[in-house]
Enzyme design. Structure first.
Site, PDB file in Angstrom:
ATOM      1  N   ASP A  31      -5.328   9.249 -26.963  1.00 54.90           N
ATOM      2  CA  ASP A  31      -5.782   8.277 -27.666  1.00 54.90           C
ATOM      3  C   ASP A  31      -4.812   7.099 -27.553  1.00 54.90           C
ATOM      4  O   ASP A  31      -3.551   7.190 -27.707  1.00 54.90           O
ATOM      5  CB  ASP A  31      -6.091   8.491 -29.213  1.00 54.90           C
ATOM      6  CG  ASP A  31      -6.833   7.531 -30.041  1.00 54.90           C
ATOM      7  OD1 ASP A  31      -6.320   6.547 -30.038  1.00 54.90           O
ATOM      8  OD2 ASP A  31      -7.649   8.100 -30.535  1.00 54.90           O
ATOM      9  N   ILE A  32      -5.390   5.780 -27.440  1.00 56.69           N
ATOM     10  CA  ILE A  32      -4.628   4.963 -27.124  1.00 56.69           C
ATOM     11  C   ILE A  32      -4.059   4.176 -28.408  1.00 56.69           C
ATOM     12  O   ILE A  32      -3.229   3.412 -28.617  1.00 56.69           O
ATOM     13  CB  ILE A  32      -5.226   3.633 -26.283  1.00 56.69           C
ATOM     14  CG1 ILE A  32      -6.578   2.963 -27.099  1.00 56.69           C
ATOM     15  CG2 ILE A  32      -5.648   3.961 -25.094  1.00 56.69           C
ATOM     16  CD1 ILE A  32      -7.127   1.889 -26.738  1.00 56.69           C
ATOM     17  N   ASN A  88     -15.868  12.480 -36.176  1.00 58.24           N
ATOM     18  CA  ASN A  88     -16.556  11.839 -36.826  1.00 58.24           C
ATOM     19  C   ASN A  88     -18.110  11.442 -36.620  1.00 58.24           C
ATOM     20  O   ASN A  88     -18.368  11.298 -35.507  1.00 58.24           O
ATOM     21  CB  ASN A  88     -15.818  10.339 -37.068  1.00 58.24           C
ATOM     22  CG  ASN A  88     -14.439  10.430 -37.491  1.00 58.24           C
ATOM     23  OD1 ASN A  88     -14.182  11.132 -38.297  1.00 58.24           O
ATOM     24  ND2 ASN A  88     -13.399   9.805 -36.592  1.00 58.24           N
ATOM     25  N   GLU A  96     -16.225   5.125 -34.670  1.00 59.31           N
ATOM     26  CA  GLU A  96     -16.066   3.665 -34.313  1.00 59.31           C
ATOM     27  C   GLU A  96     -16.938   3.745 -32.763  1.00 59.31           C
ATOM     28  O   GLU A  96     -17.181   2.419 -32.573  1.00 59.31           O
ATOM     29  CB  GLU A  96     -14.406   3.299 -34.306  1.00 59.31           C
ATOM     30  CG  GLU A  96     -14.185   3.393 -35.565  1.00 59.31           C
ATOM     31  CD  GLU A  96     -12.649   2.785 -35.534  1.00 59.31           C
ATOM     32  OE1 GLU A  96     -12.087   2.642 -34.543  1.00 59.31           O
ATOM     33  OE2 GLU A  96     -12.086   2.982 -36.621  1.00 59.31           O
ATOM     34  N   HIS A 101     -17.316  12.611 -29.607  1.00 57.37           N
ATOM     35  CA  HIS A 101     -15.741  12.861 -29.250  1.00 57.37           C
ATOM     36  C   HIS A 101     -15.229  13.387 -30.336  1.00 57.37           C
ATOM     37  O   HIS A 101     -15.292  13.413 -31.651  1.00 57.37           O
ATOM     38  CB  HIS A 101     -15.174  11.511 -29.090  1.00 57.37           C
ATOM     39  CG  HIS A 101     -14.926  10.541 -29.969  1.00 57.37           C
ATOM     40  ND1 HIS A 101     -16.110   9.623 -30.429  1.00 57.37           N
ATOM     41  CD2 HIS A 101     -14.007  10.067 -30.708  1.00 57.37           C
ATOM     42  CE1 HIS A 101     -15.682   8.668 -31.174  1.00 57.37           C
ATOM     43  NE2 HIS A 101     -14.392   9.029 -31.468  1.00 57.37           N
ATOM     44  N   MET A 102     -14.161  14.565 -29.879  1.00 61.44           N
ATOM     45  CA  MET A 102     -13.433  15.107 -30.759  1.00 61.44           C
ATOM     46  C   MET A 102     -11.927  14.630 -30.783  1.00 61.44           C
ATOM     47  O   MET A 102     -11.535  14.314 -29.735  1.00 61.44           O
ATOM     48  CB  MET A 102     -13.424  16.561 -30.274  1.00 61.44           C
ATOM     49  CG  MET A 102     -12.443  17.779 -30.844  1.00 61.44           C
ATOM     50  SD  MET A 102     -12.080  19.191 -30.073  1.00 61.44           S
ATOM     51  CE  MET A 102     -13.691  19.835 -30.552  1.00 61.44           C
ATOM     52  N   HIS A 103     -11.340  14.605 -31.891  1.00 65.33           N
ATOM     53  CA  HIS A 103     -10.113  14.247 -32.131  1.00 65.33           C
ATOM     54  C   HIS A 103      -9.051  15.392 -32.244  1.00 65.33           C
ATOM     55  O   HIS A 103      -9.596  16.297 -33.258  1.00 65.33           O
ATOM     56  CB  HIS A 103      -9.554  13.440 -33.321  1.00 65.33           C
ATOM     57  CG  HIS A 103     -10.303  11.938 -33.323  1.00 65.33           C
ATOM     58  ND1 HIS A 103      -9.680  10.633 -33.144  1.00 65.33           N
ATOM     59  CD2 HIS A 103     -11.657  11.537 -33.623  1.00 65.33           C
ATOM     60  CE1 HIS A 103     -10.596   9.908 -33.040  1.00 65.33           C
ATOM     61  NE2 HIS A 103     -11.790  10.365 -33.284  1.00 65.33           N
TER      62      HIS A 103
END
Length: 114
Positions: A31-32, A88, A96, A101-103
């Site tokens: 992640d940036i 999310n 967002e 997507h998975m974190h």
């Protein structure tokens, strides 16, 4: 289906990213804007807008995302101490970018959310 998001550009290597893993189904990259020492995003290589768009035809992608996350956690040496996986869903859920997507977060003790 294409949506021309930043994730699609990362998957197709049109913009640089720190890719941790890529196979024919998913791409995982740092992640940036990390929220933990280890913060990796795992995305399908094909467009799914959100969890609400999981259906009979694409449901297996979620298990592949989890399987990959567990393997990355082991590679990053956070599997024993623990890590967090987050999806999310839509605006009020904190999504967002309109792309499933998975974190994967780890490397610190996580605070309880509730």
């Amino acid at each position: 289906m294409q949506n021309n998001s930043i994730f699609e550009k990362i998957i197709n290597k049109q913009i640089p990213a720190n890719i941790i893993h890529q196979d024919n189904k998913i791409t995982a990259f740092k992640d940036i804007n990390p929220q933990a020492p280890i913060h990796i995003l795992i995305v399908p290589n094909f467009f799914i807008a959100s969890l609400n768009d999981i259906n009979q035809e694409n449901k297996d992608i979620v298990s592949h995302m989890f399987y990959t996350a567990v393997n990355i956690a082991k590679q990053k040496n956070i599997s024993q101490e623990g890590y967090r996986i987050i999806f999310n869903c839509n605006k009020n859920g904190g999504q967002e970018i309109n792309y499933l997507h998975m974190h994967l977060l780890g490397g610190i003790k996580m605070n309880k959310l509730f």
